[in-house]
Design an enzyme around this catalytic site. Structure first.
Site, PDB file in Angstrom:
ATOM      1  N   GLY A  45       0.720  -1.253   0.006  1.00 44.04           N
ATOM      2  CA  GLY A  45       0.041   0.210  -0.100  1.00 44.04           C
ATOM      3  C   GLY A  45       0.899   1.234  -0.016  1.00 44.04           C
ATOM      4  N   GLU A  99       3.947   4.422   5.694  1.00 40.05           N
ATOM      5  CA  GLU A  99       2.754   3.402   5.852  1.00 40.05           C
ATOM      6  C   GLU A  99       1.539   4.151   4.927  1.00 40.05           C
ATOM      7  OE1 GLU A  99       1.462   1.015   5.802  1.00 40.05           O
ATOM      8  OE2 GLU A  99       0.860   0.139   7.621  1.00 40.05           O
ATOM      9  N   ASP A 100       0.599   3.483   4.313  1.00 35.45           N
ATOM     10  CA  ASP A 100      -0.480   3.883   3.825  1.00 35.45           C
ATOM     11  C   ASP A 100      -1.542   4.562   4.624  1.00 35.45           C
ATOM     12  OD1 ASP A 100      -1.223   1.541   4.592  1.00 35.45           O
ATOM     13  OD2 ASP A 100      -1.884   0.928   2.830  1.00 35.45           O
ATOM     14  N   ASP A 103      -4.495   2.382  11.150  1.00 38.00           N
ATOM     15  CA  ASP A 103      -5.819   2.084  11.457  1.00 38.00           C
ATOM     16  C   ASP A 103      -5.902   1.609  13.025  1.00 38.00           C
ATOM     17  OD1 ASP A 103      -8.703   1.566  11.181  1.00 38.00           O
ATOM     18  OD2 ASP A 103      -8.587  -0.452  10.553  1.00 38.00           O
ATOM     19  N   LYS A 131      -6.674   6.861  10.996  1.00 35.53           N
ATOM     20  CA  LYS A 131      -8.082   6.555  11.177  1.00 35.53           C
ATOM     21  C   LYS A 131      -7.933   6.494  12.668  1.00 35.53           C
ATOM     22  CE  LYS A 131     -10.094   3.668   7.709  1.00 35.53           C
ATOM     23  NZ  LYS A 131     -10.464   2.100   7.795  1.00 35.53           N
ATOM     24  N   PHE A 152     -14.090   2.860   4.800  1.00 37.57           N
ATOM     25  CA  PHE A 152     -13.042   2.088   4.482  1.00 37.57           C
ATOM     26  C   PHE A 152     -12.807   2.870   3.187  1.00 37.57           C
ATOM     27  CE2 PHE A 152     -11.449  -1.430   2.016  1.00 37.57           C
ATOM     28  CZ  PHE A 152     -10.500  -1.880   2.796  1.00 37.57           C
ATOM     29  N   VAL A 153     -11.492   3.091   2.904  1.00 40.93           N
ATOM     30  CA  VAL A 153     -11.022   3.856   1.610  1.00 40.93           C
ATOM     31  C   VAL A 153     -10.253   2.929   0.730  1.00 40.93           C
ATOM     32  CG1 VAL A 153     -11.098   6.189   2.797  1.00 40.93           C
ATOM     33  CG2 VAL A 153      -9.262   4.945   3.115  1.00 40.93           C
ATOM     34  N   ASP A 159      -6.265  -0.880  -1.004  1.00 41.61           N
ATOM     35  CA  ASP A 159      -7.000  -1.784  -1.890  1.00 41.61           C
ATOM     36  C   ASP A 159      -8.112  -2.197  -1.010  1.00 41.61           C
ATOM     37  OD1 ASP A 159      -5.413  -3.369   0.066  1.00 41.61           O
ATOM     38  OD2 ASP A 159      -5.871  -5.073  -0.957  1.00 41.61           O
ATOM     39  N   ARG A 165      -5.798  -0.303  -5.912  1.00 37.58           N
ATOM     40  CA  ARG A 165      -4.616   0.504  -5.494  1.00 37.58           C
ATOM     41  C   ARG A 165      -4.121   1.423  -6.565  1.00 37.58           C
ATOM     42  NH1 ARG A 165      -2.443  -2.554  -1.359  1.00 37.58           N
ATOM     43  NH2 ARG A 165      -2.729  -4.776  -1.571  1.00 37.58           N
TER      44      ARG A 165
HETATM   45  P1  IMP Z   1      -3.809  -1.478  11.447  1.00 39.64           P
HETATM   46  O1  IMP Z   1      -2.530  -2.514  11.600  1.00 39.64           O
HETATM   47  O2  IMP Z   1      -5.320  -1.775  11.986  1.00 39.64           O
HETATM   48  O3  IMP Z   1      -3.252  -0.283  11.728  1.00 39.64           O
HETATM   49  O4  IMP Z   1      -3.942  -1.637   9.948  1.00 39.64           O
HETATM   50  C1  IMP Z   1      -3.157  -1.193   9.097  1.00 39.64           C
HETATM   51  C2  IMP Z   1      -3.187  -1.641   7.761  1.00 39.64           C
HETATM   52  O5  IMP Z   1      -4.738  -2.167   7.515  1.00 39.64           O
HETATM   53  C3  IMP Z   1      -2.887  -0.766   6.598  1.00 39.64           C
HETATM   54  O6  IMP Z   1      -1.562  -0.614   6.226  1.00 39.64           O
HETATM   55  C4  IMP Z   1      -3.824  -1.224   5.512  1.00 39.64           C
HETATM   56  O7  IMP Z   1      -3.246  -1.999   4.620  1.00 39.64           O
HETATM   57  C5  IMP Z   1      -4.906  -1.597   6.112  1.00 39.64           C
HETATM   58  N1  IMP Z   1      -6.163  -0.848   6.292  1.00 39.64           N
HETATM   59  C6  IMP Z   1      -6.922  -0.095   7.299  1.00 39.64           C
HETATM   60  N2  IMP Z   1      -7.682   0.787   7.018  1.00 39.64           N
HETATM   61  C7  IMP Z   1      -7.837   0.424   5.523  1.00 39.64           C
HETATM   62  C8  IMP Z   1      -8.940   0.940   4.549  1.00 39.64           C
HETATM   63  O8  IMP Z   1      -9.612   2.039   4.931  1.00 39.64           O
HETATM   64  N3  IMP Z   1      -8.726   0.772   3.464  1.00 39.64           N
HETATM   65  C9  IMP Z   1      -7.909  -0.296   2.932  1.00 39.64           C
HETATM   66  N4  IMP Z   1      -6.968  -0.809   3.755  1.00 39.64           N
HETATM   67  C10 IMP Z   1      -6.812  -0.305   5.135  1.00 39.64           C
HETATM   68 MG    MG Z   2      -0.574  -1.547   4.901  1.00 39.47          MG
END
Ligand code: IMP
Ligand code: MG
Length: 179
Positions: A45, A99-100, A103, A131, A152-153, A159, A165
């Site tokens: 991402g 990082e993209d 979350d 987020k 959800f984006v 993706d 992507r």
């Molecule tokens: P975390 O470990 O919950 O912080 O998740 C991070 C990863 O989840 C990101 O690097 C994304 O790959 C994926 N992710 C979280 N939210 C989204 C979203 O809204 N769209 C797509 N991928 C997401």
């Molecule tokens: Mg990721």
């Protein structure tokens, strides 16, 4: 706009402008401390964001990538798995993780812990999106593009089931696509 996208949240122009600002800020900060970061992109991402951002970092940086997985469909799982490890050593290096989106924060928490275990001197984070409403870990980006609501984006690297992507903007995916 793609037919599966309900709304564009962040345009290509917004992202490019932000990357220019972040690049300048990163350059200034690291130069002030006499350090050069090793940029580590989290695949897949972060690729479009890292490509845009690194053009605006005016230092002789190196880049590397790693791939961890923690996310299936639209629900975040608690643990991560290394799918592809780094090519270069992080020993005594100042790492700037790219990082993209942040979350829950689970992915970054684990990756940061791992990098320090491998001997990194310092680990900072730059993320295109945040987020914060879904956060379960005490993780914060040192450099951030945009804060978004709990939606959800997709696009600009992000993706849904490996699709979207390549969209040149960040948009909210229509609910009917993933429900
Ligand atoms: P975390 O470990 O919950 O912080 O998740 C991070 C990863 O989840 C990101 O690097 C994304 O790959 C994926 N992710 C979280 N939210 C989204 C979203 O809204 N769209 C797509 N991928 C997401
Ligand atoms: Mg990721």
């Amino acid at each position: 706009m793609h037919n599966d996208v309900a709304k564009v949240l962040v345009t290509k122009e917004d992202i490019e402008k932000k990357c220019l600002e972040l690049g300048k800020q990163i350059t200034t900060d690291y130069q002030a401390r006499n350090e050069v970061p090793l940029l580590v992109g989290l695949l897949i991402g972060s690729v479009p964001f890292m490509s845009e951002l690194m053009k605006h970092i005016e230092m002789e940086i190196s880049i590397d990538f790693m791939d961890v997985s923690s996310y299936e469909g639209t629900e975040s799982l608690g643990s991560i798995k290394i799918e592809k490890d780094l090519t270069f050593s992080v020993q005594e290096k100042s790492i700037l993780l790219v990082e993209d989106i942040i979350d829950t924060g689970n992915t970054l928490k684990e990756v940061i812990r791992m990098l320090y275990n491998k001997g990194a001197k310092e680990v900072r984070v730059v993320s295109l999106l945040d987020k914060p409403s879904r956060r379960t870990q005490n993780i914060k980006a040192d450099y951030l593009g945009f804060t978004i609501e709990n939606e959800f984006v997709v696009g600009y690297g992000l993706d849904y089931n490996q699709k979207y992507r390549n969209l040149p903007y960040v948009g909210i995916l229509k609910r009917e696509i993933y429900e």
